[in-house]
Design a protein around this motif. Sequence first.
Motif, PDB file in Angstrom:
ATOM      1  N   MET A   1       0.831  -1.203   0.000  1.00 43.48           N
ATOM      2  CA  MET A   1       0.000   0.000   0.000  1.00 43.48           C
ATOM      3  C   MET A   1       0.867   1.256   0.000  1.00 43.48           C
ATOM      4  O   MET A   1       0.495   2.247  -0.548  1.00 43.48           O
ATOM      5  N   GLY A   2       2.030   1.229   0.642  1.00 39.95           N
ATOM      6  CA  GLY A   2       2.866   2.415   0.698  1.00 39.95           C
ATOM      7  C   GLY A   2       3.308   2.703   2.108  1.00 39.95           C
ATOM      8  O   GLY A   2       3.143   1.895   3.011  1.00 39.95           O
ATOM      9  N   GLN A   3       3.850   3.878   2.297  1.00 42.00           N
ATOM     10  CA  GLN A   3       4.329   4.279   3.620  1.00 42.00           C
ATOM     11  C   GLN A   3       3.166   4.755   4.476  1.00 42.00           C
ATOM     12  O   GLN A   3       2.227   5.376   3.991  1.00 42.00           O
ATOM     13  N   ARG A   4       3.280   4.484   5.773  1.00 48.43           N
ATOM     14  CA  ARG A   4       2.245   4.875   6.733  1.00 48.43           C
ATOM     15  C   ARG A   4       2.892   5.655   7.868  1.00 48.43           C
ATOM     16  O   ARG A   4       3.968   5.288   8.331  1.00 48.43           O
ATOM     17  N   ARG A   5       2.198   6.683   8.306  1.00 51.01           N
ATOM     18  CA  ARG A   5       2.616   7.431   9.494  1.00 51.01           C
ATOM     19  C   ARG A   5       1.384   7.665  10.349  1.00 51.01           C
ATOM     20  O   ARG A   5       0.341   8.075   9.843  1.00 51.01           O
ATOM     21  N   ARG A   6       1.548   7.433  11.637  1.00 50.47           N
ATOM     22  CA  ARG A   6       0.424   7.557  12.574  1.00 50.47           C
ATOM     23  C   ARG A   6       0.814   8.487  13.703  1.00 50.47           C
ATOM     24  O   ARG A   6       1.905   8.373  14.260  1.00 50.47           O
ATOM     25  N   LEU A   7      -0.089   9.399  14.035  1.00 51.15           N
ATOM     26  CA  LEU A   7       0.113  10.335  15.142  1.00 51.15           C
ATOM     27  C   LEU A   7      -1.043  10.176  16.118  1.00 51.15           C
ATOM     28  O   LEU A   7      -2.201  10.352  15.745  1.00 51.15           O
ATOM     29  N   THR A   8      -0.721   9.833  17.358  1.00 53.06           N
ATOM     30  CA  THR A   8      -1.741   9.750  18.398  1.00 53.06           C
ATOM     31  C   THR A   8      -1.985  11.153  18.941  1.00 53.06           C
ATOM     32  O   THR A   8      -1.046  11.837  19.350  1.00 53.06           O
ATOM     33  N   LEU A   9      -3.245  11.557  18.936  1.00 54.26           N
ATOM     34  CA  LEU A   9      -3.603  12.906  19.381  1.00 54.26           C
ATOM     35  C   LEU A   9      -4.517  12.896  20.597  1.00 54.26           C
ATOM     36  O   LEU A   9      -4.766  13.951  21.176  1.00 54.26           O
TER      37      LEU A   9
ATOM     38  N   LEU B   1      -3.844   9.336  10.693  1.00 49.49           N
ATOM     39  CA  LEU B   1      -3.095   8.357   9.920  1.00 49.49           C
ATOM     40  C   LEU B   1      -2.896   8.910   8.518  1.00 49.49           C
ATOM     41  O   LEU B   1      -3.849   9.383   7.891  1.00 49.49           O
ATOM     42  N   LEU B   2      -1.658   8.855   8.039  1.00 47.85           N
ATOM     43  CA  LEU B   2      -1.326   9.241   6.669  1.00 47.85           C
ATOM     44  C   LEU B   2      -0.770   8.017   5.967  1.00 47.85           C
ATOM     45  O   LEU B   2       0.093   7.327   6.511  1.00 47.85           O
ATOM     46  N   VAL B   3      -1.264   7.758   4.762  1.00 48.33           N
ATOM     47  CA  VAL B   3      -0.778   6.648   3.965  1.00 48.33           C
ATOM     48  C   VAL B   3      -0.420   7.190   2.592  1.00 48.33           C
ATOM     49  O   VAL B   3      -1.237   7.850   1.940  1.00 48.33           O
ATOM     50  N   ALA B   4       0.817   6.925   2.158  1.00 41.41           N
ATOM     51  CA  ALA B   4       1.296   7.384   0.855  1.00 41.41           C
ATOM     52  C   ALA B   4       1.441   6.192  -0.073  1.00 41.41           C
ATOM     53  O   ALA B   4       2.040   5.186   0.285  1.00 41.41           O
ATOM     54  N   GLY B   5       0.880   6.334  -1.256  1.00 43.08           N
ATOM     55  CA  GLY B   5       0.973   5.320  -2.300  1.00 43.08           C
ATOM     56  C   GLY B   5       0.592   5.981  -3.606  1.00 43.08           C
ATOM     57  O   GLY B   5       1.129   7.027  -3.949  1.00 43.08           O
ATOM     58  N   GLU B   6      -0.379   5.409  -4.296  1.00 40.21           N
ATOM     59  CA  GLU B   6      -0.889   6.042  -5.510  1.00 40.21           C
ATOM     60  C   GLU B   6      -1.684   7.298  -5.182  1.00 40.21           C
ATOM     61  O   GLU B   6      -2.006   8.089  -6.060  1.00 40.21           O
ATOM     62  N   CYS B   7      -1.999   7.424  -3.897  1.00 41.33           N
ATOM     63  CA  CYS B   7      -2.658   8.634  -3.408  1.00 41.33           C
ATOM     64  C   CYS B   7      -2.159   8.889  -1.991  1.00 41.33           C
ATOM     65  O   CYS B   7      -1.516   8.037  -1.387  1.00 41.33           O
TER      66      CYS B   7
ATOM     67  N   SER C   1     -13.641   6.499  11.476  1.00 35.88           N
ATOM     68  CA  SER C   1     -12.598   7.335  10.896  1.00 35.88           C
ATOM     69  C   SER C   1     -13.216   8.046   9.701  1.00 35.88           C
ATOM     70  O   SER C   1     -14.050   7.487   8.987  1.00 35.88           O
ATOM     71  N   VAL C   2     -12.826   9.282   9.524  1.00 37.48           N
ATOM     72  CA  VAL C   2     -13.224  10.063   8.356  1.00 37.48           C
ATOM     73  C   VAL C   2     -11.953  10.261   7.547  1.00 37.48           C
ATOM     74  O   VAL C   2     -10.919  10.619   8.099  1.00 37.48           O
ATOM     75  N   TRP C   3     -12.045   9.961   6.255  1.00 38.05           N
ATOM     76  CA  TRP C   3     -10.849   9.975   5.423  1.00 38.05           C
ATOM     77  C   TRP C   3     -11.070  10.814   4.170  1.00 38.05           C
ATOM     78  O   TRP C   3     -12.199  11.050   3.745  1.00 38.05           O
ATOM     79  N   ALA C   4      -9.939  11.241   3.620  1.00 33.65           N
ATOM     80  CA  ALA C   4      -9.931  11.956   2.338  1.00 33.65           C
ATOM     81  C   ALA C   4      -8.689  11.509   1.590  1.00 33.65           C
ATOM     82  O   ALA C   4      -7.663  11.204   2.204  1.00 33.65           O
ATOM     83  N   GLU C   5      -8.797  11.470   0.266  1.00 36.35           N
ATOM     84  CA  GLU C   5      -7.667  11.072  -0.559  1.00 36.35           C
ATOM     85  C   GLU C   5      -7.383  12.118  -1.626  1.00 36.35           C
ATOM     86  O   GLU C   5      -8.306  12.705  -2.196  1.00 36.35           O
TER      87      GLU C   5
END
Length: 145
Positions: free
Chosen positions: A1-9, A63-69, A118-122
């Motif tokens: 899927m790509g790189q993932r970064r997670r920040l606990t807030l 959560l941020l996920v980098a790939g094709e989007c 979770s609410v997401w946007a790409e």
Amino acid sequence: MGQRRRLTLDGTRGQVAKGREFTYRALRDWGWDGSETADDALLIVSELVTNANVHAGGCEQLLLVAGECLRIEVFDGDPEPPRPALKHQRGAPGSQGLYIVRRLSDRWGFVRHEHGKSVWAEIDADRLVTGRPAPKPAPPEPSLN
């Protein structure tokens, strides 16, 4: 899927600023900074984290996920789906967060989880590279989860 970064807030102060800074660093590391579309991503983070705080009892994680989007996902503890304003009112304060998310993203939606949603946007990766403007607003994509 790509790189993932997670920040606990959960339970932290200044969630919007921390989320934006976290996202800015990720975009820079992934080579997606410096365009208007990267600025759009930062605004989407601001709106989603703010909405979680105002309407869902607080933001738990980003959560941020980098790939094709670039997928931006904000987790909260409220299972209720997001409710976009029925009609955008120019110049009226408040209730425009999801309108902004719709305008700036290529896709958006929500997923229910055991302890909330979770609410997401790409944003498509090619837009982050070229800085091409956002497409027409996308309707929400409901989840079957």
